[in-house]
Motif scaffolding. Structure first.
Motif, PDB file in Angstrom:
ATOM      1  N   GLY A  51     114.787   9.698  12.409  1.00  0.00           N
ATOM      2  CA  GLY A  51     115.082  10.342  10.929  1.00  0.00           C
ATOM      3  C   GLY A  51     114.721  11.569  10.518  1.00  0.00           C
ATOM      4  N   ASN A  52     113.698  11.946  11.256  1.00  0.00           N
ATOM      5  CA  ASN A  52     113.066  13.195  11.022  1.00  0.00           C
ATOM      6  C   ASN A  52     112.790  14.091  12.359  1.00  0.00           C
TER       7      ASN A  52
ATOM      8  N   ARG B  25     115.390  16.614   8.057  1.00  0.00           N
ATOM      9  CA  ARG B  25     115.575  15.144   7.713  1.00  0.00           C
ATOM     10  C   ARG B  25     116.808  14.811   7.526  1.00  0.00           C
TER      11      ARG B  25
ATOM     12  N   SER C  53     117.734  10.308   3.207  1.00  0.00           N
ATOM     13  CA  SER C  53     116.586   9.988   2.778  1.00  0.00           C
ATOM     14  C   SER C  53     116.638   9.045   1.497  1.00  0.00           C
TER      15      SER C  53
ATOM     16  N   GLY D 217     113.495  11.115   6.235  1.00  0.00           N
ATOM     17  CA  GLY D 217     114.430  10.560   6.502  1.00  0.00           C
ATOM     18  C   GLY D 217     114.516   9.161   7.252  1.00  0.00           C
TER      19      GLY D 217
END
Length: 411
Positions: free
Chosen positions: A124-125, A181, A184, A190
């Motif tokens: 997610g990041n 990201r 989110s 994220g």
């Protein structure tokens, strides 16, 4: 808990304990992992957890991540200069060579972008520390997302806390970290696609293990031989040995059986249970493809519905699967790498031309119209066409060609 990298929650104690205890194999992705928060809050783990390594062991997940990250990595990323209403490559900008050739001392541009995109897809990041010499950016150093904790301070500024190999913590301001990201919820970090699709991925892994157990331990009977009478033990042994000798092994697959004494050979068809397992696994692949935004045929599935429209499928993938990531990269680079003054003159641009380039016939028709074929008003110069196909400029290729004009310049 020691180092934040792959924090493992294990509580020591003798006998039964009321303290939260994780299973021995449970690994959390970091201190901001929702699974770790749930564990600390309730003493239990979410119903389904899947580690990154487990997820990538699934072919559908691996293909989705590899396809998207490799597509992002292969495309050139340019620093562009605004020149009136036109854009031109800013080859003299310090960031141009970093993004085009080598962002740090050990990675190529492809490897850096591929790694960052892979991490944002599964975690997610994605983070990279920005190294500056004075005001000039000289390197991007990628950092494992499991080592990073993002905090918003009371003054609303964002600070990044990065755990080093020796266990110490480095504190970085937002302008010193390239943060890519994904989707989110809180605006700071994220959402991990692997964690959100954990249940689907887990079921897919279990289905794969179930199929493996069937092949390894199950009875796989191909058919039966029906005899009109009754065979004795000696006859059964002879028939079994002859079948093993003549028909066993992959080199004998598909050979016909010669029967005697009125025997009849009947192969077994797939059962409804077998068909359900196959359909279920195909459905799971489709669900995983949805999570990562990859069309089914690009996962190697036997989908013939597109036929000759496979080119349109590629355009669909670029437009809806990759274009949002282009924008995320461009704006993240702008946020962290350009000053407010520079943003008025420069921008970042992913060149997706190679992915959208059609057949040679399509290109020829497009460029012919762009040069004014058919009496249309031209909107491209010959040299612009030559440059787009990798040819050098021609002395007579500058300027638009008016209708009826013939310069005898091959594009």
């Amino acid at each position: 808990m020691g180092k934040r990298k792959h924090a493992k929650a294990v509580v020591k104690g003798a006998g039964k304990s009321a303290f939260p205890r994780a299973t021995g194999d449970q690994l959390f992705t970091g201190l901001n992992d929702p699974a770790l928060l749930e564990f600390l809050r309730t003493g239990s783990l979410p119903a389904v957890t899947v580690s990154v390594d487990q997820a990538l062991a699934n072919p559908a997940v691996f293909r989705c991540v590899d396809l998207v990250s490799s597509s992002i990595g292969m495309l050139p990323t340019y620093v562009m200069r605004k020149n009136g209403g036109a854009l031109e490559k800013a080859e003299g900008h310090p960031l141009f060579d970093l993004l085009q050739f080598q962002p740090n001392s050990w990675q190529t541009a492809f490897e850096f972008k591929q790694l960052m995109q892979l991490r944002v897809l599964i975690h997610g990041n994605a983070y990279a520390v920005i190294v500056r010499t004075g005001s000039k950016i000289t390197q991007f150093i990628p950092v494992d997302p499991c080592r990073v904790l993002v905090k918003q301070l009371p003054d609303l500024t964002v600070r990044y806390e990065i755990t080093r190999d020796d266990g110490s913590i480095g504190y970085y301001a937002a302008q010193d970290v390239l943060h890519l990201r994904g989707l989110s919820v809180d605006g700071l970090t994220g959402v991990s696609r692997v964690q959100k699709a954990a249940e689907t991925i887990s079921i897919a892994l279990q289905a794969g293990r179930a199929a493996e157990r069937i092949f390894r331990n199950g009875m796989m009977v191909g058919g039966n031989l029906k005899h009109p009478g009754k065979l004795g033990e000696e006859g059964k042994k002879f028939l079994r040995d002859s079948l093993t000798e003549i028909h066993a092994g992959p080199e004998n697959a598909g050979k016909w059986i010669i029967t005697e004494e009125g025997m009849e050979a009947k192969p077994f068809a797939n059962t409804a249970k077998d068909s359900q397992l196959i359909e279920a696994r195909a459905s799971l692949v489709e669900d995983i493809a949805r999570v990562f935004g990859v069309p089914r045929p690009l996962l190697g599935m036997d989908d013939t519905s597109w036929g000759s429209g496979i080119e349109q499928l590629g355009i669909l993938f670029v437009r809806y699967g990759l274009a949002p990531w282009f924008k995320a990269w461009e704006e993240a680079l702008t946020r962290s790498c350009l000053s407010l003054v520079e943003r008025r003159s420069f921008l970042f641009d992913f060149d997706e031309t190679e992915l959208l380039r059609g057949t040679l016939k399509d290109q020829a028709e497009f460029f012919a119209k762009a040069l004014g074929a058919g009496g249309q008003r031209p909107w491209m110069e010959v040299n612009e066409v030559r440059e787009s196909v990798g040819l050098g400029a021609h002395p007579d290729g500058a300027g638009l060609i008016s209708a009826g004009e013939n310069r005898n310049v091959a594009p």
